[in-house]
Design a protein around this motif. Sequence first.
Motif, PDB file in Angstrom:
ATOM      1  N   ARG A  50       0.837  -1.202   0.000  1.00 17.18           N
ATOM      2  CA  ARG A  50       0.000   0.000   0.000  1.00 17.18           C
ATOM      3  C   ARG A  50       0.872   1.253   0.000  1.00 17.18           C
ATOM      4  NH1 ARG A  50      -2.533   3.157   4.819  1.00 17.18           N
ATOM      5  NH2 ARG A  50      -0.369   2.836   5.351  1.00 17.18           N
ATOM      6  N   ASP A  51       1.886   1.298   0.859  1.00 15.08           N
ATOM      7  CA  ASP A  51       2.757   2.468   0.917  1.00 15.08           C
ATOM      8  C   ASP A  51       3.525   2.642  -0.382  1.00 15.08           C
ATOM      9  OD1 ASP A  51       1.897   3.032   3.452  1.00 15.08           O
ATOM     10  OD2 ASP A  51       3.572   2.011   4.438  1.00 15.08           O
ATOM     11  N   PHE A  52       3.937   1.543  -0.988  1.00 14.47           N
ATOM     12  CA  PHE A  52       4.648   1.635  -2.268  1.00 14.47           C
ATOM     13  C   PHE A  52       3.727   2.161  -3.357  1.00 14.47           C
ATOM     14  CE2 PHE A  52       6.462   0.032  -6.197  1.00 14.47           C
ATOM     15  CZ  PHE A  52       7.779   0.438  -6.051  1.00 14.47           C
ATOM     16  N   ARG A  53       2.480   1.708  -3.353  1.00 10.25           N
ATOM     17  CA  ARG A  53       1.521   2.152  -4.358  1.00 10.25           C
ATOM     18  C   ARG A  53       1.187   3.631  -4.198  1.00 10.25           C
ATOM     19  NH1 ARG A  53      -3.820   2.490  -3.748  1.00 10.25           N
ATOM     20  NH2 ARG A  53      -3.730   1.167  -1.915  1.00 10.25           N
ATOM     21  N   LEU A  54       1.081   4.098  -2.971  1.00  4.95           N
ATOM     22  CA  LEU A  54       0.671   5.482  -2.747  1.00  4.95           C
ATOM     23  C   LEU A  54       1.772   6.495  -3.019  1.00  4.95           C
ATOM     24  CD1 LEU A  54      -1.495   5.142   0.472  1.00  4.95           C
ATOM     25  CD2 LEU A  54      -2.270   5.567  -1.847  1.00  4.95           C
ATOM     26  N   THR A  55       2.994   6.189  -2.633  1.00  5.42           N
ATOM     27  CA  THR A  55       4.063   7.187  -2.750  1.00  5.42           C
ATOM     28  C   THR A  55       5.285   6.696  -3.511  1.00  5.42           C
ATOM     29  OG1 THR A  55       5.048   6.483  -0.679  1.00  5.42           O
ATOM     30  CG2 THR A  55       3.427   8.256  -0.568  1.00  5.42           C
ATOM     31  N   ASN A  56       5.278   5.483  -4.000  1.00  7.33           N
ATOM     32  CA  ASN A  56       6.432   4.879  -4.674  1.00  7.33           C
ATOM     33  C   ASN A  56       7.652   4.785  -3.764  1.00  7.33           C
ATOM     34  OD1 ASN A  56       5.060   4.433  -7.040  1.00  7.33           O
ATOM     35  ND2 ASN A  56       5.582   6.435  -7.867  1.00  7.33           N
ATOM     36  N   ASN A  57       7.449   4.914  -2.465  1.00  9.50           N
ATOM     37  CA  ASN A  57       8.517   4.725  -1.492  1.00  9.50           C
ATOM     38  C   ASN A  57       7.918   4.021  -0.288  1.00  9.50           C
ATOM     39  OD1 ASN A  57      10.652   4.767   0.225  1.00  9.50           O
ATOM     40  ND2 ASN A  57      11.052   6.950   0.025  1.00  9.50           N
ATOM     41  N   PRO A  58       8.201   2.735  -0.115  1.00  7.26           N
ATOM     42  CA  PRO A  58       7.567   1.988   0.978  1.00  7.26           C
ATOM     43  C   PRO A  58       8.072   2.373   2.353  1.00  7.26           C
ATOM     44  CG  PRO A  58       9.144   0.618  -0.140  1.00  7.26           C
ATOM     45  CD  PRO A  58       9.053   1.887  -0.924  1.00  7.26           C
ATOM     46  N   TYR A  59       9.109   3.216   2.446  1.00  7.14           N
ATOM     47  CA  TYR A  59       9.657   3.579   3.742  1.00  7.14           C
ATOM     48  C   TYR A  59       9.052   4.864   4.286  1.00  7.14           C
ATOM     49  CZ  TYR A  59      12.733  -0.157   2.627  1.00  7.14           C
ATOM     50  OH  TYR A  59      13.199  -1.390   2.293  1.00  7.14           O
TER      51      TYR A  59
END
Length: 96
Positions: A50-59
């Motif tokens: 989800r975080d990767f999809r929303l901001t292209n940065n999972p961190y």
Amino acid sequence: MWFEILPSAAIITVALSVPIYAMYGLQKLTLGNAYRRNMDERFDRVMYQRDFRLTNNPYIMNGLKEIQEEDEYEKEKKEREKKKEQDSKEKKKQQE
């Protein structure tokens, strides 16, 4: 005597600590971030995606504020598709 064990204890301690500190540097080089997210549980993997999809940065952790409305999402999706098409055209030109 008891102090004769100190050199071998130091060698063992150093040998066991090298992988820990080496992974810090390797992850910094490969991922751009020194820490990895825990993905042992299914929920953690879903949150990573989800975080990767929303901001292209999972961190970067995100909350509900980061979730876009459908219209904005569709607009961004079209822009991303156009950018991918342009990038693929540029790659084809470079290959020729």
